[in-house]
Design an enzyme around this catalytic site. Structure first.
Site, PDB file in Angstrom:
ATOM      1  N   HIS A  14      14.525 -38.747  -5.690  1.00  0.00           N
ATOM      2  CA  HIS A  14      13.639 -39.135  -4.583  1.00  0.00           C
ATOM      3  C   HIS A  14      12.235 -38.560  -4.753  1.00  0.00           C
ATOM      4  CE1 HIS A  14      16.892 -41.065  -2.525  1.00  0.00           C
ATOM      5  NE2 HIS A  14      17.638 -39.970  -2.644  1.00  0.00           N
ATOM      6  N   GLU A  70       7.270 -16.019  -9.947  1.00  0.00           N
ATOM      7  CA  GLU A  70       6.778 -14.681  -9.586  1.00  0.00           C
ATOM      8  C   GLU A  70       6.281 -13.906 -10.798  1.00  0.00           C
ATOM      9  OE1 GLU A  70       9.030 -12.506  -5.958  1.00  0.00           O
ATOM     10  OE2 GLU A  70      10.364 -13.093  -7.567  1.00  0.00           O
ATOM     11  N   GLU A 109      16.442 -19.427  -6.243  1.00  0.00           N
ATOM     12  CA  GLU A 109      16.123 -18.069  -6.660  1.00  0.00           C
ATOM     13  C   GLU A 109      15.652 -18.047  -8.122  1.00  0.00           C
ATOM     14  OE1 GLU A 109      15.341 -15.491  -5.351  1.00  0.00           O
ATOM     15  OE2 GLU A 109      15.640 -13.913  -6.823  1.00  0.00           O
ATOM     16  N   CYS A 137       0.844  -1.198   0.000  1.00  0.00           N
ATOM     17  CA  CYS A 137       0.000   0.000   0.000  1.00  0.00           C
ATOM     18  C   CYS A 137       0.880   1.249   0.000  1.00  0.00           C
ATOM     19  CB  CYS A 137      -0.944   0.097   1.180  1.00  0.00           C
ATOM     20  SG  CYS A 137      -2.122  -1.247   1.253  1.00  0.00           S
ATOM     21  N   GLY A 183      -0.801  -0.654   6.382  1.00  0.00           N
ATOM     22  CA  GLY A 183      -0.502  -1.439   7.582  1.00  0.00           C
ATOM     23  C   GLY A 183      -1.670  -2.354   7.884  1.00  0.00           C
ATOM     24  N   TRP A 243      -2.712  -2.822  -1.752  1.00  0.00           N
ATOM     25  CA  TRP A 243      -2.436  -4.255  -1.854  1.00  0.00           C
ATOM     26  C   TRP A 243      -3.331  -4.907  -0.807  1.00  0.00           C
ATOM     27  CZ3 TRP A 243      -0.395  -8.227   1.272  1.00  0.00           C
ATOM     28  CH2 TRP A 243       0.014  -9.376   0.583  1.00  0.00           C
TER      29      TRP A 243
END
Ligand code: G6P
Length: 610
Positions: free
Chosen positions: A506, A490, A483, A2, A101, A74
């Site tokens: 595995h 993303e 990463e 935000c 917040g 957000w």
């Protein structure tokens, strides 16, 4: 998470708000809104979607008001919608508030306010704030006093900006645990979540501290601390350029930031070798104290966590100190073994990630020394740590982190070298040699950026339509693979998983069939042969292998369909170089799939909620 912007002064506020919000969009972009004082009332406009959609609507109005607030959201409480977009208003629509917040006790407050007759029109936690302010105003408080009283009732994190139609030109701003700055200009005062939103107008800013409240009007500014005492704030002069918020000729911020990495490496290392020895004075620990350290935890989230995985290899490899790397959201809720000789290294690009901050506080209570690695000067992580290294990446706008990651890896490498130096595990001449090689990676990354484009694009073409991809590596390569996979998911929404290559057999090997992409970090390292064996296993099952490999490796072409060659570096520094083609690979696939690489869906640059 935000973005807030506000202004009171002599200029029409509409464009100031729109431009400021565009600069803050990296903090969230699911809806946006403004409240502008106009002819004795507040004009409140909300739009679902990005700031561009709000700007389009505002284009039909052209308000002349000179005081207002804006917000880009957000979503946390309540889905992205017009109703949940900020600003939120009081029952009579004469008080408007934007907030960044989380108000943890909003449910109790809402119940109490509804019982007192307040009507709510959104699902947000924020909406309790304008109603609390309205309640205080009904008791006779002015806006400033009412914001203070409301803030006292709030549990959680907030940065708030509020205006009232009853007090034209007055803007009140308050913060606790969420960033807020006040920009001081000749034409008036600006408020923003991030300096970047005010840089066009002024370079003089006041960074509010927890509990501070600012009362701003066109011709006055008053600052009060948490105890209600008025104080003269320290004014910081910002000397970096607004260009960082522009694309500088690149098609997107992500590419621009990827290309800034050689500079980040150089800046992060500048001045660190003094009289032939490593110097990190900000650490604020004496050589004796450093020598006593017998355990290191690296705590972080997201990409920063992956930088921590690299650090674990280096701290243990060079300094021979046990080092754990853990995601902050887990660390804070378990009971890790912490003693006064434990060093906790908190890594956070934004310096405001809620989980990382909570983990820092917890570690300090338990007696650890905490060291922060962050990109943001004066951020909560910097302030709450015993010492800090700044990564010198400068503002990163693209939500998926690239240059900050490299800055973190380089900073953590320095820290590992320092611990090895102090513990006497590396001789001074070894430290110097390693430092010089680390510095050389800036040139090597420059070459990668110049040369690896065609190979990366060809690999991306081959993988772009896949439903899933596996990233593998061993040792440092395993951390780099993590990463690489995160970057791809993303920004391209292509499902990707990272696995240590030796662990493939595995389970993940069951995924592999004809054409399944396996992306391997196969640079020359002590485990190179092992990685090659794993690639043969994948190839035998039809995988389409993309390898990031070391120049001069003539063998790798036999095991991979696509090879991206990068310059030879010591394995310890391979994260700095090998990560770069993987960033470009993720971006190329995202673009092929029509994704917005700078603002991927559902994400935000700084996550100030748990
Ligand atoms: C968000 C961002 C990531 C970032 C993570 C941790 O999820 O989208 O890019 O790695 O937060 O952020 P920090 O600022 O603490 O490094």
């Amino acid at each position: 998470m935000c973005g807030i912007v506000g202004y009171t002064g002599t200029r029409p506020v509409q464009n100031i708000l729109v431009e400021g919000l565009s600069r803050l969009e990296y903090r969230g972009y699911d809806s946006a809104g403004v409240a502008i004082e106009q002819d004795g009332a507040l004009q409140v406009i909300h739009r679902k979607g990005k700031v561009g959609s709000l700007a389009h609507t505002l284009g039909h109005f052209d308000f002349s008001g000179t005081c207002g607030i804006g917000h880009t959201r957000w979503a946390t409480h309540g889905r992205p919608s017009e109703a949940n977009a900020h600003p939120h208003v009081s029952c009579d629509g004469r008080i408007a508030v934007v907030h960044n917040g989380i108000i943890e006790n909003f449910a109790e407050l809402r119940e109490e306010l509804e019982a007192a007759g307040h009507a709510f029109s959104s699902e947000t936690d924020t909406e309790v704030i304008p109603h609390l302010i309205e309640e205080a105003c009904r008791e006779g408080a002015d806006l400033f006093q009412a914001v203070r009283e409301a803030a006292e009732r709030l549990i959680g994190a907030y940065a708030i900006a509020a205006v009232s139609a009853e007090e034209p030109g007055v803007l009140v701003a308050a913060r606790k645990d969420s960033p807020l700055v006040v920009g001081l200009a000749d034409d008036g005062s600006y408020v923003a979540s991030d300096i970047i939103a005010v840089l066009d107008a002024t370079r003089e800013v006041v960074v509010l501290s927890d509990g501070d409240v600012a009362k701003l009007s066109p011709d006055a500014r008053e600052f009060y601390n948490a105890r209600g005492e008025r104080f003269q704030p320290e004014v910081a002069h910002v000397d970096w350029d607004v260009d960082v918020a522009e694309k500088g000729g690149y098609p997107d911020f992500m590419l621009k930031e990827i290309h800034e990495q050689p500079r980040v490496i150089r800046d992060t290392l500048a001045g660190r070798l003094v009289n032939g020895a490593l110097a990190i004075d900000e650490l604020d620990l004496s050589v004796e104290e450093l020598n006593l350290i017998d355990r290191v935890y690296v705590i972080a989230c997201g990409t920063s966590y992956h930088a921590g995985l690299i650090a674990k290899n280096l701290v243990e490899g060079w300094a021979r100190i046990p080092c754990e790397c853990e995601v902050a959201s887990e660390f804070r809720y378990r009971n890790p073994i912490i003693t006064p000789t434990t060093l906790v290294v908190a890594v956070s690009q934004s310096g405001e990630t809620a989980d990382t901050l909570a983990a820092i506080r917890d570690a300090r209570v338990k007696g650890a020394r905490v060291f922060g690695i962050t990109n943001v000067v004066g951020s909560p992580v910097a302030r709450e740590s015993d010492g800090v290294i700044y990564t010198k990446a400068n503002k990163e706008i693209a939500v998926a982190s690239t240059k900050s990651f490299l800055g973190q890896v380089v900073s953590l490498t320095l820290l590992a070298l320092l611990l090895a130096q102090v513990k006497g595990k590396l001789k001074m001449n070894q430290v110097r040699l390693l430092f010089r090689e680390l510095a050389d990676t800036a040139d090597q990354v420059e070459r990668i950026l110049l040369e690896c484009g065609p190979a990366v694009d060809a690999a991306a073409q081959a993988c772009k339509d896949a439903a899933s991809a596996l990233f593998v590596g061993r040792g440092m390569g395993a951390a780099i693979a993590c990463e690489g996979a995160l970057k791809l998911k993303e920004i391209s929404y292509l499902h990707a998983e990272a696995y240590p290559a030796g662990e493939m057999k595995h389970g993940p090997i069951a995924l592999i069939d004809e054409g399944f992409p396996v992306i391997a970090v196969a640079t020359k390292s002590p485990v190179y042969d092992k990685v090659v064996s794993n690639l043969q296993e994948a190839k035998a099952r039809g995988a389409m292998v993309v390898a990031v490999a070391t120049e001069g490796d003539e063998e790798i072409g036999r095991h991979a369909d696509h090879v991206v060659f990068i310059p030879k570096v010591r394995d310890a520094f391979s994260a700095v170089t090998a990560s770069v083609p993987l960033q470009l690979f993720a971006r190329a696939i995202a673009l092929e799939r029509g994704c917005d690489v700078d603002q991927p869906r559902n994400l935000a640059k700084s996550v100030t909620v748990e």
